[in-house]
Design an enzyme around this catalytic site. Structure first.
Site, PDB file in Angstrom:
ATOM      1  N   ASP A  87      87.372  47.687 -19.582  1.00 26.73           N
ATOM      2  CA  ASP A  87      86.630  47.411 -18.312  1.00 26.73           C
ATOM      3  C   ASP A  87      85.500  49.159 -17.689  1.00 26.73           C
ATOM      4  O   ASP A  87      85.727  50.082 -18.534  1.00 26.73           O
ATOM      5  CB  ASP A  87      87.350  48.521 -17.201  1.00 26.73           C
ATOM      6  CG  ASP A  87      86.825  48.725 -15.326  1.00 26.73           C
ATOM      7  OD1 ASP A  87      85.696  47.743 -15.891  1.00 26.73           O
ATOM      8  OD2 ASP A  87      87.102  49.231 -14.875  1.00 26.73           O
ATOM      9  N   ASP A 291      80.053  43.837 -15.644  1.00 29.33           N
ATOM     10  CA  ASP A 291      81.619  44.235 -15.531  1.00 29.33           C
ATOM     11  C   ASP A 291      82.211  43.636 -15.965  1.00 29.33           C
ATOM     12  O   ASP A 291      82.887  42.940 -14.964  1.00 29.33           O
ATOM     13  CB  ASP A 291      81.338  44.075 -13.609  1.00 29.33           C
ATOM     14  CG  ASP A 291      82.428  45.406 -13.670  1.00 29.33           C
ATOM     15  OD1 ASP A 291      83.158  45.321 -14.018  1.00 29.33           O
ATOM     16  OD2 ASP A 291      83.462  45.056 -12.160  1.00 29.33           O
TER      17      ASP A 291
END
Ligand code: NAG
Ligand code: NAG
Ligand code: NAG
Ligand code: NAG
Ligand code: NAG
Length: 530
Positions: A87, A291
């Site tokens: 992430d 992201d």
């Protein structure tokens, strides 16, 4: 193709510098996105572990849960194996504790990628009892302790590496947050953090001498492919085509700290066989966060609307998704995203990369009344959430994240590239190897609201997006993709091109229970992890 010469070069490079790169290959399952509306057991693909002089290669896996990307790691002594989700939108590495109630609750999904038993590790050390508390934009989160232990990934091993131990969690898989250390969960004093920054994964790798600079490159590969890679400390020039061009990462509007990978998104156009439509006005600039922990792309609302019209997509409140006929996947058109103003990097995203399977929790697939299967579009309107460029954008780009210099370099990805030419960062804070700087990025400045804007002679004050009307630019659905669809089953999309919109769903085929479950799933699946 992999030339012997390029391999030899990277081997030479690898042994001629003391510290350089750590590379992990990524594997993903085809059809992973269908799991957005359907949580199910992970299945990890097999892939080899490679180690060569001075560099470390391991595998990341794209698991079925939410279509995200996973890495195999080991924690503790002796090592306990877990798979963690990669992430770029968060900054802590955390693992579920085997005592967490979710891990023993198979009905709720359990902890299918492993959990950590601290009592079985000889090198476990508590850093801060109850000091760990992280929450994500989708409302999920974990709490517990900060601890230190040995952390190994792809043969590289870090001693006394700080992580979160989630003794209470709503997420059954640990997360490997690799964002800025300024976004570490313990710096958020509103939830009990004590404000002490610690070296998170990129910095710990630098401190351990495994890489030279806090930077990494992410190559997710295409929707159909089963492999990609993350490379810490270097750039693989064989994984992209054209130029690798860097743009600024913008600090927060308040506080002035850089906490997320926010870049200036400055143009979007759509190209089909009938030509190109500009979907953003001149001198456009909007803040966008890159992201990898979000599966889809959330565009500014008006730009998203223009994309929907262009592609003949409809917003389904009932399904909580933007839907398109699955035949759109055969369309040869593409979107072109621009960053950092004129001369900045431009990334083409094929329409086929934006058509994701849509499966309800009851296993059914919704259809249009003409029988055509409905798919999910990998683009949504941000609608109050930050503008996030997730995996449906990132797969088409080779992206270098330079946390030392606050720069992001982007190039068009080379799908399915099998060769490799790794160039490592020369030293701490060295510029991104093989990258040039966007020529006019200085014209894109940050406003008081944190939204970049383009400086032009006396025009474009405020957010350009706020006043932009897509129809005023000559854009029309008739010149869009729907009208030129190459698919064989176009009755609904042709209607959409004519302005009447796609036909409604055959609701009789959608079981109501399935729909509400599907909606429940959207919260956790689509808006995952800022
Ligand atoms: C990850 O670990 C699992 C279980 O230990 C193994 O089956 C799988 O092959 C590994 N995957 C990769 C990509 O290394
Ligand atoms: C974690 O932080 C949230 C606020 O972000 C707070 O509501 C919650 O009580 C905290 N949990 C624990 C266990 O400290
Ligand atoms: C704050 O956190 C640091 C490390 O993150 C820890 O060593 C320290 O004990 C904590 N301090 C307090 C007062 O909790
Ligand atoms: C946080 O990151 C910055 C930039 O990489 C670095 O200079 C600093 O030393 C880091 N802080 C810690 C505690 O590692
Ligand atoms: C990449 O490989 C996958 C699987 O082999 C294939 O389906 C896909 O079409 C390939 N992509 C490109 C752009 O060649």
């Amino acid at each position: 193709m992999a030339s012997l010469a390029s391999l030899a070069t990277s081997l030479l490079l690898a042994s001629s510098v003391s510290a350089n790169t750590i590379s992990f290959n990524i594997a993903r399952n085809a059809g992973a996105e269908s799991a957005q509306l359907e949580r199910r057991q992970l299945s990890l693909s097999t892939a080899p572990l490679l180690k060569r002089a001075g560099t470390v290669n391991a595998q990341l896996t794209n698991a079925e849960v939410e279509g995200l990307y996973f890495a195999n790691v080991s924690v503790g002594t002796p090592g306990q194996n877990l798979a963690l989700q990669i992430d770029t939108g968060s900054s802590d590495v955390w693992v579920p504790a085997s005592t967490a109630s979710l891990c023993s609750n198979a009905k709720e999904g359990g902890c299918p990628n492993g959990a950590f038993t601290s009592g079985k590790s000889k090198t476990f050390d508590i850093v801060e009892q109850n000091g760990f508390n992280i929450s994500y934009v989708d409302g999920t989160g974990s709490t517990g302790d900060y601890f230190q232990d040995t952390f190994s990934i792809g043969g590289a091993s870090l001693n006394n590496f700080q992580m979160g131990l989630a003794t209470d969690t709503t997420i059954g898989t640990g997360i490997m947050g690799i964002g800025y250390n300024t976004s570490e969960a313990n710096l958020d004093t509103t939830d009990g953090g004590n404000g002490t920054e610690y070296p998170n994964l990129p910095l710990a790798m630098v401190n351990a001498g495994a890489i030279n600079s806090a930077a990494y490159s992410l190559w997710l590969n295409d929707l159909q492919a089963t492999s990609g890679s993350i490379l810490f400390g270097g750039v693989d020039t064989d994984k992209y085509t054209g130029d690798l061009i860097s743009v600024k990462v913008y600090p927060d509007s308040q506080g002035g700290q850089t906490t997320s990978f926010t870049v200036a998104f400055t143009s979007l156009s759509a190209t089909s066989s009938s030509g190109t439509d500009q979907l953003t006005p001149a001198n456009y600039a909007e803040a966008a966060i890159l992201d990898s922990g979000t599966t889809i792309t959330l565009l500014p609302d008006d730009v998203a609307t223009a994309v929907f019209e262009e592609l003949g997509a409809t917003v389904s409140q009932e399904l909580g998704a933007v839907v398109v006929p699955c035949s759109l996947a055969e369309n040869t058109g593409y979107l072109t995203y621009g960053f950092g103003g004129t001369g900045g990097p431009q990334i083409k995203v094929q329409v086929s990369q934006l058509v994701l399977p849509l499966t309800l929790t009851n296993g059914r697939t919704p259809t249009y009344t003409n029988g055509e299967t409905a798919c999910q579009l990998g683009v949504q309107a941000a609608d109050g959430l930050p503008v996030l460029f997730g995996d449906t954008f990132l797969r088409s780009a080779y992206v270098v994240y330079d946390l030392e210099n606050n720069r992001i370099a982007l190039a068009q990805t080379d799908f399915n590239s099998t060769s490799s030419n790794v160039v490592s960062f020369a030293s701490l804070g060295a510029p991104i190897p093989s990258a040039t700087t966007a020529a006019n990025e200085d014209q894109v400045t940050q406003t008081a609201t944190g939204i970049p804007k383009v400086e032009t002679s006396g025009t474009a004050t405020g957010s350009a997006a706020a006043t932009y009307n897509p129809t005023a630019t000559g854009f029309s659905a008739a010149s869009g993709f729907a009208a030129t669809s190459t698919s064989t089953s176009t009755s609904s999309s042709k209607k959409s091109a004519a302005g009447s919109g796609p036909e409604p769903f055959a609701w009789s085929r959608v079981v109501v229970a399935g729909v509400s479950l599907a909606l429940a799933g959207v919260g956790g699946g689509v808006f995952a992890l800022l």
